[in-house]
Design an enzyme around this catalytic site. Structure first.
Site, PDB file in Angstrom:
ATOM      1  N   GLU A   1      25.595  13.772  18.668  1.00  0.00           N
ATOM      2  CA  GLU A   1      26.913  14.536  18.533  1.00  0.00           C
ATOM      3  C   GLU A   1      27.632  14.715  19.857  1.00  0.00           C
ATOM      4  OE1 GLU A   1      25.827  18.369  16.494  1.00  0.00           O
ATOM      5  OE2 GLU A   1      24.777  17.157  15.230  1.00  0.00           O
TER       6      GLU A   1
ATOM      7  N   GLU B   1      20.807  12.236   8.293  1.00  0.00           N
ATOM      8  CA  GLU B   1      20.484  13.902   7.853  1.00  0.00           C
ATOM      9  C   GLU B   1      21.322  14.091   6.546  1.00  0.00           C
ATOM     10  OE1 GLU B   1      21.678  16.231  11.191  1.00  0.00           O
ATOM     11  OE2 GLU B   1      20.866  15.151  12.479  1.00  0.00           O
TER      12      GLU B   1
END
Ligand code: 9MR
Length: 366
Positions: free
Chosen positions: A154, A259
């Site tokens: 991220e 995810e």
């Protein structure tokens, strides 16, 4: 009698042992997709300790790879300068080995869940020492024990620029290349991934492509990109997902869905920025007493369509990992509002397969 034979078996099994045998009869994700890509789940400490009987039963049967939901994050491994405690993460790796599961390490460099002492470091030199030592220590410790790493997690803003973080602010824009280089040195046989959410969206994807090219142009190895896949029911960006798989694969790397979950509860933004929250309001927990059939069906349709898409590109996909084993474990019960009842995965709170599970199995059989 010959024609009735398979039905008789299923009825007998169901009669003998109730819902357990229904699951066996329904098949397994990892076996169904064994020629296509790995199928994984994120697992928690409670599950490693085998205190979650539902996961204890499902994990070895349904999955062939696991990601630690939290256990390998910076804050979990070190809380004081130079001191590391690998005991829980090692137990996770032992659990995986005992159950014949591959491991994806998550994650070496992330601005969230950093230990307090690292957040307080002022000097750029000291921060670089922390960063370098952390990667060498952790990736070195697990070299040969984990098959892949989310090296950096991220690092991008929604517009594709680099996110402001202690890493960017203290080390400069090259820190991502440095992270991959350091990992490659101590973990030469581990697949190295960059991982993010919303990086199937055009602007963020463009930033992600630029990042990958920068790593490659520096002569540093990157093996794949993780598209996290925290999506919302009825709103899966199928076109963007497909375009992203094609574009990333054209850079010579693999794509993993790292995810995966599909939120069914109301939310007024997309993505998975853990620092964002929402206030409790009227209707913010609409399905506390159960998921309506219409939403269950939409969830199943979305999952079915997604896996059909992934199968069309199976040569480019290495792994699909769900962010949790069953609905009861999902982080979405507590984010962006604590204490809701969400239904984002393929197995319900008791471990029974949902319609979405059957859609995923059927997507392969079509
Ligand atoms: O599922 C994780 C949850 O238990 C943690 O409290 C949370 C906070 O750091 O992180 C969750 O996992 C995140 C993952 O590490 C990175 N992408 C977004 C995931 C969901 O927030």
């Amino acid at each position: 009698m010959k024609k009735l034979f398979p039905f008789v078996i299923v009825i007998l099994l169901n009669g003998c042992a109730g819902t357990r045998q229904i699951k066996t009869a329904a098949g397994s994700l990892k076996d169904t997709y064994k020629k296509d890509f790995l199928i994984g789940a994120a697992i928690s400490w409670r599950q490693v300790e085998e205190k979650d009987p539902v996961a204890r039963e499902l994990v070895p049967r349904q999955f062939n790879t696991v990601t630690p939901e939290n256990l390998m994050k910076e804050m979990e491994l070190t809380s004081a300068w130079g001191t590391y405690d690998f005991s829980r993460a090692d137990r996770f790796v032992d659990f995986a080995k005992a159950n014949h599961l591959q491991v994806n390490g998550h994650t070496l460099v992330w601005h969230s869940q950093m230990p307090d002492f690292a957040r307080r470091i002022q000097s750029a030199d000291s921060f670089r020492t922390f960063f370098t030592d952390h990667i060498r220590k952790v990736a070195g410790h697990y070299s040969g024990k984990v098959q892949s790493w989310d090296v950096v997690n991220e690092a991008l803003n929604e517009d594709g620029t680099l996110r402001s973080s202690p890493f960017l602010n203290k080390l400069g824009a090259n820190y991502i290349v440095d992270a991959f280089k350091l990992t490659q040195e101590v973990a030469p046989n581990t697949a190295l991934y960059y991982n993010d959410y919303n990086n199937e969206q055009p602007k963020k994807r463009a930033g992600c492509m630029a990042l990958i090219k920068k790593i490659q142009q520096a002569g540093v190895r990157i093996d794949g990109v993780g598209i996290q896949g925290h999506w919302h029911v009825g709103k899966l960006p199928f076109k963007d997902i497909e375009e992203s798989i094609l574009q990333y694969a054209a850079l010579g790397i693999k794509v993993a869905i790292t995810e995966l979950d599909i939120e069914v509860l109301p939310r007024n933004f997309t993505g998975a920025d853990v620092s964002r929250r929402m206030n409790v309001g009227a209707g913010s927990d609409p399905y506390a007493n159960g998921l309506p059939e219409t939403v269950q069906k939409q969830l199943a349709d979305d999952y079915g369509q997604l896996f059909a898409l992934l199968l069309r590109h199976k040569d480019k996909i290495s792994r699909v990992t769900f962010w949790g084993v069953h609905d009861g474990q999902s982080w979405l019960n507590n984010w962006p509002i604590a204490g809701r009842t969400s239904y984002p995965l393929l197995f319900d709170r008791k471990g029974n397969p949902k319609s979405a599970f059957y859609s995923v199995i059927k997507a392969k059989k079509k």
